[in-house]
Write a protein that holds these residues in place. Structure first.
Motif: not given
Length: 679
Positions: A19-47
């Motif tokens: 249960g604790q591990q499943l709750l940690r997924i939300q924080k990982v998505y907010e602090n890592i996955v979404h910022p990585v998505d934004d970094a990919i978008d910016q790298l693609q635009s710069e390319r």
């Protein structure tokens, strides 16, 4: 009783941790996955804007490029800040990939300087930025830490779709540069063809694994006009664009179409990712409610279980033993056998291969455990079949690319052959011979990829060819052929079906001998008839191979394993092993008396034909007025001191091995093949 209490406590502990591990997924998505998505978008635009600047070199585009670079740097700073807050919740491997991504983004200044000075090509810019984006995608690969199988499957599917979106962005940048210059180079067209196959494979694999709720979003995307127009764009580039020629009028809409599809894919994938992440929260809450129920009723369940277990101990023990034997048989015999069948290319019916692990039982717990093992069995076999299908798909992509390269190289050889006949300048002809020799080696490497994919090369022979000519033909495909001495007796021939493969196999061993021996030494190729066939030995005088490594290589040659994409340093070894197994040829390595290495090929009697005349006898009738041309691999006799031998194309190859291109039928056939490839 004590054991049951311990088991109950251990189960409760595992449930709480899940249960604790499943709750940690939300924080990982907010602090890592979404910022990585934004970094990919910016790298693609710069390319994209960087390629646009290199193509048009306009001042407004330079301003846009500088602004986009600032956005990319800002996304990197945001990722560094947010990921640091989720370091404890993120798996170590995932956080390490994030740090690698940040390091690569910090090192973009060198590439940007080359773009500003216009010292780099558009295709290289696309490859450099794509490498950074690939590191960002590897962050997603480390995201598989949820215990829920459905959540893992949906996450893997979205990662595949995200990778296909990256390929769309690469295609967008590539066609933009081609549109600016009005034409597409050969390298750009080849790169685009590879991108098409990769994108379609990743997109098909990803969408096929989505559940009913998520697949509706991508079904709606596939029905849009933007997606249909993009598919037409891919087909137009492959079918209509010719390297170095003007683009068709429809090329004006290519970058716009590709960018529009990239945006829609980004929006759809982000929405699907949010739905997947949100699905983990109710699951975690349900686990916590189960913890409370287990805590309240646990003691009563333990007491009741103790009473029942003492009463039905013998029955339960027998049923558990049956289930254990079934699981052991699955792990020790059935699964390994299934994997071997998949490697041999056999079709496997998942339903037929997953019978119930245990029959119906009077004990509900045992019956539930049997169903759980059956579900695990089905998932494992289904995953193995899926991986085999994926390997087949990748192999087909590689085979398609290798076939295209082989066809182009064959056409190039034909053009070089025509030029060699038309040009009379000795120096220029000598340089053409060098290009011809290099092209022949390139064709052999393309055939190596075809062999690794499990297919057969396109070239073949009907009639037997003397083994002496086979050895000389293999020597001509080696760069340092002048160092090779061929001593193979006349009078023995190789059946036509094995000529091409044996030439390729020998060329790999001879080239290995020339590369790993000093340039002043000779490489000996000897042959003789033995009791079980015909033996050919390739001996060099290099530094040799350590005994442990030699034993390992002989094992790989005797029983070639499945080709591993990660082990790309020994492609020649894989090719030799596969060709030897195809014709039942034994290849072994041993230490040479001179300190180097000897490779011994034992050709079976089934593929060796003895000629009617063992050694040809030639009687010289008259002295020719003009000395004949030197053989391709033999230095001329009687020349001035210090002169070098000249290579004459196909001068010493048997007629069966020469490639004639002057007759009408061959020209018609070559044109028909090119038409099939272009269509």
């Amino acid at each position: 009783m004590t054991a049951l209490v311990v088991i109950w406590g251990f189960a409760a502990k595992l449930t709480i941790e899940q249960g604790q591990q499943l709750l940690r997924i939300q924080k990982v998505y907010e602090n890592i996955v979404h910022p990585v998505d934004d970094a990919i978008d910016q790298l693609q635009s710069e390319r994209f804007v960087s390629v646009s600047y290199l193509a048009r070199r306009a001042a407004p585009l330079r301003t846009d490029m500088q602004a986009q670079r600032r956005k990319t740097d800002a996304s990197a700073a945001r990722l560094a800040s947010l990921s640091a807050q989720a370091r404890d919740e993120a798996p170590p491997g995932l956080f390490g990939r994030v740090q690698d991504l940040l390091k690569q983004m910090d090192q973009l200044d060198a590439l940007r300087g080359q773009i500003d000075d216009q010292r780099v090509s558009r295709l290289n810019v696309i490859e450099e930025y794509s490498g950074v984006v690939e590191t960002a995608h590897q962050v997603y690969d480390r995201l598989m830490f949820s215990p829920d199988v459905d959540l893992i499957e949906q996450t893997k599917a979205l990662i595949l779709i995200t990778r296909s979106r990256e390929v769309v962005s690469q295609q967008s940048a590539l066609v933009l540069g081609a549109q600016a210059t009005g034409k597409m180079t050969q390298d750009e067209r080849d790169a685009f063809s590879g991108m098409v196959g990769k994108r379609r494979l990743l997109y098909e694999l990803g969408t096929s694994q989505l559940d009913a709720e998520l697949i509706k979003q991508y079904g709606a995307l596939n029905a849009t006009a933007v997606y249909t127009a993009f598919i037409s764009l891919e087909n137009d580039v492959i079918a209509r664009v010719r390297p170095g020629q003007p683009l068709p009028p429809e090329a004006l809409a290519w970058p716009t179409t590709a960018q529009a599809l990239t945006r829609q894919l980004t929006d759809t994938t982000n929405t699907a990712s949010d739905v997947t992440a949100a699905g983990a929260i109710p699951l975690a809450h349900g686990v916590l409610w189960n913890i409370g129920i287990v805590g309240g009723l646990g003691l009563a369940a333990v007491l009741a279980t103790a009473f029942i277990s003492f009463r039905f101990a013998r029955t339960v023990t027998g049923e558990l033993t049956t289930l254990h034997n079934a699981a052991a048989d699955l792990a020790g015999r059935r699964l390994p056998g299934l994997v071997q069948r998949l490697r041999r290319g056999e079709d496997v019916d998942v339903a037929a291969e997953t019978p119930p692990m245990a029959q119906s039982s009077g004990t509900a717990e045992i019956e539930n455990l049997g169903r759980a093992f059956t579900s695990v069995q089905h998932t494992a076999i289904e995953a193995a079949v899926g991986q085999a299908e994926l390997r087949k798909g990748v192999s087909k992509v590689f085979l398609n690319l290798a076939r295209r390269s082989q066809s182009l190289l064959q056409r190039q050889l034909g053009m070089l052959d025509g030029l060699e006949k038309e040009i009379s300048d000795p120096d220029l002809r000598e340089r053409l011979f060098g290009v011809d020799h290099l092209t022949t080696r390139m064709r052999r490497h393309a055939e190596g990829l075809i062999i690794l994919s499990g297919a057969a090369p396109g070239r073949g022979r009907r009639d037997p060819v003397p083994l002496y000519d086979v050895a000389r033909a293999a020597t001509e495909e080696v760069e340092d052929y002048l160092r090779v001495d061929v001593s193979v007796p006349h009078g023995f021939s190789l059946v036509g079906a094995g000529v091409t493969d044996v030439v390729h196999l020998l060329a790999e061993l001879i080239e290995n001998a020339t590369v790993f021996s000093p340039p002043h030494t000779r490489v000996q190729v000897r042959g003789e008839l033995v009791a079980r066939g015909f033996a050919i030995e390739v001996e060099d005088r290099g530094l040799g191979i350590p005994p442990d490594e030699l034993a390992y290589l002989n094992t790989r040659l005797a029983d070639p394993p499945e080709f591993d994409l990660a082990d790309s340093d020994r492609l020649g070894l894989f090719v030799v092993g596969l060709l030897a197994r195809r014709h039942n040829i034994r290849v072994s390595l041993r230490t040479s008396p001179y300190g180097g290495t000897s490779a011994v090929l034992l050709l079976p009697q089934e593929i060796v034909v003895e000629n009617a005349t063992r050694e040809p006898v030639v009687e010289r009738l008259a002295q020719p007025e003009t000395p004949p041309p030197a053989l391709a691999l033999t230095p001329p006799l009687g020349d001035a001191e210090g002169s070098l031998p000249r290579r004459v194309r196909q001068a010493n190859i048997a007629p069966q091995l020469r490639e004639e291109r002057n007759d009408v039928f061959s020209s018609f056939q070559a044109g028909w093949q090119r038409g099939q490839e272009d269509s």
